[in-house]
Design a protein around this motif. Sequence first.
Motif, PDB file in Angstrom:
ATOM      1  N   SER A 491      -6.116  -0.779 -12.959  1.00 27.51           N
ATOM      2  CA  SER A 491      -4.714  -0.597 -12.592  1.00 27.51           C
ATOM      3  C   SER A 491      -4.557  -0.719 -11.080  1.00 27.51           C
ATOM      4  CB  SER A 491      -4.246   0.791 -13.055  1.00 27.51           C
ATOM      5  OG  SER A 491      -3.007   1.135 -12.476  1.00 27.51           O
ATOM      6  N   THR A 492      -3.351  -1.031 -10.647  1.00 30.52           N
ATOM      7  CA  THR A 492      -3.058  -1.120  -9.210  1.00 30.52           C
ATOM      8  C   THR A 492      -2.349   0.136  -8.705  1.00 30.52           C
ATOM      9  OG1 THR A 492      -0.937  -2.220  -9.638  1.00 30.52           O
ATOM     10  CG2 THR A 492      -2.879  -3.627  -9.313  1.00 30.52           C
ATOM     11  N   GLY A 496      -1.055   1.401  -2.764  1.00 29.96           N
ATOM     12  CA  GLY A 496      -0.162   1.430  -1.608  1.00 29.96           C
ATOM     13  C   GLY A 496      -0.226   2.740  -0.847  1.00 29.96           C
ATOM     14  N   ASP A 497       0.889   3.107  -0.217  1.00 33.07           N
ATOM     15  CA  ASP A 497       0.964   4.326   0.580  1.00 33.07           C
ATOM     16  C   ASP A 497       0.895   5.558  -0.308  1.00 33.07           C
ATOM     17  OD1 ASP A 497       1.193   2.890   2.903  1.00 33.07           O
ATOM     18  OD2 ASP A 497       3.385   2.932   2.918  1.00 33.07           O
ATOM     19  N   ALA A 508       2.958   6.904  -3.376  1.00 30.87           N
ATOM     20  CA  ALA A 508       4.410   6.854  -3.191  1.00 30.87           C
ATOM     21  C   ALA A 508       5.081   6.137  -4.364  1.00 30.87           C
ATOM     22  CB  ALA A 508       4.743   6.156  -1.877  1.00 30.87           C
ATOM     23  N   SER A 509       4.382   5.202  -4.963  1.00 29.11           N
ATOM     24  CA  SER A 509       4.941   4.460  -6.098  1.00 29.11           C
ATOM     25  C   SER A 509       5.184   5.375  -7.299  1.00 29.11           C
ATOM     26  CB  SER A 509       4.000   3.321  -6.508  1.00 29.11           C
ATOM     27  OG  SER A 509       2.738   3.830  -6.917  1.00 29.11           O
ATOM     28  N   GLU A 510       4.325   6.395  -7.486  1.00 28.92           N
ATOM     29  CA  GLU A 510       4.503   7.310  -8.606  1.00 28.92           C
ATOM     30  C   GLU A 510       5.679   8.245  -8.379  1.00 28.92           C
ATOM     31  OE1 GLU A 510       2.578   7.474 -11.810  1.00 28.92           O
ATOM     32  OE2 GLU A 510       2.814   5.517 -10.854  1.00 28.92           O
ATOM     33  N   TYR A 549     -11.268   1.730  -3.628  1.00 33.01           N
ATOM     34  CA  TYR A 549     -11.963   0.476  -3.950  1.00 33.01           C
ATOM     35  C   TYR A 549     -11.487  -0.632  -3.016  1.00 33.01           C
ATOM     36  CZ  TYR A 549     -13.515  -3.607  -6.641  1.00 33.01           C
ATOM     37  OH  TYR A 549     -14.090  -4.794  -7.035  1.00 33.01           O
ATOM     38  N   LYS A 550     -10.181  -0.761  -2.886  1.00 30.52           N
ATOM     39  CA  LYS A 550      -9.614  -1.791  -2.004  1.00 30.52           C
ATOM     40  C   LYS A 550      -9.997  -1.531  -0.550  1.00 30.52           C
ATOM     41  CE  LYS A 550      -5.174  -3.940  -0.850  1.00 30.52           C
ATOM     42  NZ  LYS A 550      -3.698  -3.889  -1.080  1.00 30.52           N
ATOM     43  N   MET A 551     -10.007  -0.258  -0.152  1.00 36.04           N
ATOM     44  CA  MET A 551     -10.372   0.103   1.222  1.00 36.04           C
ATOM     45  C   MET A 551     -11.815  -0.260   1.521  1.00 36.04           C
ATOM     46  SD  MET A 551     -10.892   3.880   2.776  1.00 36.04           S
ATOM     47  CE  MET A 551     -11.715   4.080   4.365  1.00 36.04           C
ATOM     48  N   ILE A 552     -12.710   0.015   0.562  1.00 33.02           N
ATOM     49  CA  ILE A 552     -14.129  -0.289   0.764  1.00 33.02           C
ATOM     50  C   ILE A 552     -14.333  -1.789   0.957  1.00 33.02           C
ATOM     51  CG2 ILE A 552     -16.384  -0.333  -0.380  1.00 33.02           C
ATOM     52  CD1 ILE A 552     -15.675   2.365  -1.619  1.00 33.02           C
TER      53      ILE A 552
END
Length: 617
Positions: A491-492, A496-497, A508-510, A549-552
Amino acid sequence: MRDYRNLRQEEIDVLESNSCWAESWERVQVAENFSPYGFHRVVFYGDIRLGVFEKQVEVSKGFCKHAGINDATLRNVTVGDNCLIEKVGNFINNYTIGDDCYISNISTMETTEGATYGEGHTVSVLNEMGDGNLILFHDLNSQLAALMVKHFRDKQLKDKLTRLINEEIRFSQPERGTLGNGVKIINSKEITNTVVKDDCEINGAARLSDCTIMSSKDASVYIGTGVICENSIICNGCSITNSVKMQDCFVGEACQITNGFTAEASVFFANSYMANGEACAAFCGPFSASHHKSSLLIGGEFSFYNAGSNTNFSNHAYKMGPLHYGTLERGTKTASGAYVLMPAKIGAFSVCFGKLMNHPDMRCLPFAYLLAYGETMYIVPGRNITTVGLYRDIKKWPKRDKRAASSRKSIINFDWLSPFTVGEIVQGKKILENLRQAGGKNVSSYNYQEYIINASSLKKGIKYYDIALRIYMGAVLKRAIKGGFLGKPESTVGEGDWIDLSGLLLPASEEQRLIDDIKNGTVESIREVLQRFYDINEHYREYQWNWTYKMILEYYGIDDIDEQAIQRIREDYVRARRAWIAEIRKDAQKEFDMGDVEQEVFDDFISKLDHEIDYED
């Protein structure tokens, strides 16, 4: 419903021989096994329902009296089993009293027309003169309160939440004031339009008016001497003592309000402690504390915060000793959204998140100190990452959660490194690197807006931020391996923030998805809104991994986390942790050398640092 019967003539004769009188004995109904012998000098008006009175009631430790009613006037009252009611100076009117209650030496207890029990009142926090932005009711928690205040200007959302809350109040509100089981009310003057749940003790209160007290057997509430409480809600496990004056307030689980503290139109959540000072239009999130007579919390939002006396806002000088209440973890905001400065013994400093005071639209450098020398402001970025104070905070806050497991409405995430804080660290590191690239390496200081960063502070700031990033990535990766969810996220959500909703860390999306669902009617009750907060928190580790994961990948410049990458991240994690502990050890040694810390305290702290190696695997 319990079955009652009319009094038998022989029971009426016993009551009358004990100086009891009824406006109409026909309207006095009793349980089948009722006995009249425990009643003396009682006057009955209206509809009366009485249980059985066959047990002993403990009125003080080791001192028991037989259940019954003595020296009291009752009107339209239901009394449960095995209660002791005595010395009611005025009357009890329109009340339902549960089992095993003890009521003694009170003046008045009644329900009047239009009683609200503190529910449904709209107060204005952050802006004491503004329109109401927060509705008080029994199931309020810090997340819902923060959502209402944050999005107050969204009229559609406000109207929807107001309707859902009012529906919940109408569904749950009793027809008249009630006392739960095991309630003790003694030496108190006035109890009006107040709902008191199980096992609450009220001892010496001056006035409780239009209140709901959410007590329970495993998280009882204590209301003490001289307390005046109006239009307020008090949650499980709270203690309100020593002449506190409170109006239009909400007090969350396991809070302590004491020693003459006064509060108006303010909310206090989970484990907050308030004494001596004053609060007005204050939003006090979890673990807010104020101890001093000259402290005024007004128009601000606080969390993990300790207010000091007058302009001295915190006890940072006492970092290893028992007096330290901690650094400012999450931030302290004014109504405008600007973060306040924290004047202390040397200049002025704060642990800064999000925005700088003079530039509310500008990103701040996280875990930074702000130092004032004359009219010049200096930033020391990242310095607080390696202090004794922060290390103690990380360890102590979870231990200080005194809430019973059954009464934890507000959600508290204790992660000091999370997508919320680490996102700020990533941005802070980029700011410092850009400043160094623009200004060059051979300068003594750098200008950031109207602030100065010394070259040595900038270099150390980058180092401290990098230590924190590597600790975070390594810890999350280790948890992903143990939890079996290592790999590309499915999932994505969370990429985001992130935001901190008064203790709940979430994408923030949730938050936006919840807002949309409230507006479009997908969420149909306030309990569903609250459940969504709990559901989001349950998925925290999943959302955290999506973000991390994206940060790594970005940090290490890789396309996938393979075995080689895992080994590299782990090695960086161990080195970073050891570097972090070494810096904290230096900070502790520096404090000890100043002579402010006893040898035993210092040795104990160093011993704890030595055991940090146990957490590397």
